[in-house]
Design an enzyme around this catalytic site. Sequence first.
Site, PDB file in Angstrom:
ATOM      1  N   HIS A   1      -8.399  -0.336   6.411  1.00 55.75           N
ATOM      2  CA  HIS A   1      -8.146  -2.100   6.319  1.00 55.75           C
ATOM      3  C   HIS A   1      -9.217  -2.907   5.437  1.00 55.75           C
ATOM      4  O   HIS A   1     -10.046  -2.564   4.646  1.00 55.75           O
ATOM      5  CB  HIS A   1      -9.784  -1.757   7.599  1.00 55.75           C
TER       6      HIS A   1
ATOM      7  N   ASN B   1       0.851  -1.268   0.101  1.00 60.39           N
ATOM      8  CA  ASN B   1       0.305   0.249   0.620  1.00 60.39           C
ATOM      9  C   ASN B   1       0.605   1.238  -0.010  1.00 60.39           C
ATOM     10  O   ASN B   1       0.597   2.845  -0.480  1.00 60.39           O
ATOM     11  CB  ASN B   1      -0.983   0.064   0.957  1.00 60.39           C
TER      12      ASN B   1
ATOM     13  N   MET C   1      -0.017  -2.475  12.173  1.00 65.67           N
ATOM     14  CA  MET C   1       0.042  -3.735  12.479  1.00 65.67           C
ATOM     15  C   MET C   1      -0.506  -2.927  14.445  1.00 65.67           C
ATOM     16  O   MET C   1      -0.319  -3.697  14.978  1.00 65.67           O
ATOM     17  CB  MET C   1       0.501  -4.949  12.572  1.00 65.67           C
TER      18      MET C   1
HETATM   19  C1  GAR Z   1      -3.521  -4.715   3.659  1.00 66.67           C
HETATM   20  O1  GAR Z   1      -3.866  -6.066   3.494  1.00 66.67           O
HETATM   21  C2  GAR Z   1      -3.805  -4.177   4.842  1.00 66.67           C
HETATM   22  O2  GAR Z   1      -5.604  -3.845   4.747  1.00 66.67           O
HETATM   23  C3  GAR Z   1      -3.668  -4.737   5.935  1.00 66.67           C
HETATM   24  O3  GAR Z   1      -2.790  -5.006   6.484  1.00 66.67           O
HETATM   25  C4  GAR Z   1      -2.105  -5.231   4.613  1.00 66.67           C
HETATM   26  C5  GAR Z   1      -1.215  -5.125   4.641  1.00 66.67           C
HETATM   27  O4  GAR Z   1      -0.225  -5.292   3.100  1.00 66.67           O
HETATM   28  N1  GAR Z   1      -3.870  -3.450   7.302  1.00 66.67           N
HETATM   29  C6  GAR Z   1      -4.860  -4.288   8.622  1.00 66.67           C
HETATM   30  O5  GAR Z   1      -4.831  -5.767   8.289  1.00 66.67           O
HETATM   31  C7  GAR Z   1      -4.915  -3.360   9.375  1.00 66.67           C
HETATM   32  N2  GAR Z   1      -6.093  -3.897  10.428  1.00 66.67           N
HETATM   33  P1  GAR Z   1       2.132  -4.050   2.948  1.00 66.67           P
HETATM   34  O6  GAR Z   1       2.132  -4.200   3.864  1.00 66.67           O
HETATM   35  O7  GAR Z   1       1.518  -5.316   1.352  1.00 66.67           O
HETATM   36  O8  GAR Z   1       0.610  -2.907   1.992  1.00 66.67           O
END
Ligand code: GAR
Length: 214
Positions: free
Chosen positions: A111, A17, A92
């Site tokens: 989320h 992200n 997290m």
């Molecule tokens: C993403 O899917 C985001 O939505 C989730 O962690 C992932 C991070 O991916 N976030 C949560 O679950 C927050 N509660 P990334 O490190 O590849 O962006």
Amino acid sequence: MSGGLRLAVLASGAGSNLQAILDGVHGRDGIEVVAVGSDKPGAAALSRAQQRGIPTAAFPLAEQADRAARDGALAEWIAGRGAQLVVLAGYMQLVTPAFLARFPHAVINVHPALLPAFPGLRAVEQALACGVRVFGVTVHFVDEGVDTGPIILQRALELPYAREPDDVLPALHAVEHELLPEAIRLIARGAVRIDPADPRRVLLEPGTAGGTSP
Ligand code: GAR
């Protein structure tokens, strides 16, 4: 917030992200990522930022007295970089009320579920365990609850035959990579505000893609 926006991004993991933000909004229309922070010194997200010459820092809980001290140091660093919006992009950790008070209505989160369903950790696993056929992504302001803040954008994803996280995650990430940059663009151009009549609700500028404000 119009006429440019300085962002801090916090990420704990892979940082896909963050990459979508770097590729889609950083350096455009006055939007600049000025800081990328993590609770994990080895997070791949930090390397992605360093490759773009963006200052990074890690604030592991183990190196601080407690969460309050950690978030105090983190907030100080972010404020020192002049950030106006803090984006939690796969961060997290819960942030403390004092951290939120430092950036009022200026912390957002992505989320991997259609909130208020499946807040907290392992949202996709929670959804699969319930046998849902529609998944989705929410971008929301962060408040003191767990994934309870006012919703800015949501997008649904119909996957009626999904059984395993791997059946969901690639498509879900693709949605996140569109929706989070879109929310940042909207905030940068001043198209997002908290409803003064109901602070649980977000008003989007009429005509905004994905927006349904009257
Ligand atoms: C993403 O899917 C985001 O939505 C989730 O962690 C992932 C991070 O991916 N976030 C949560 O679950 C927050 N509660 P990334 O490190 O590849 O962006």
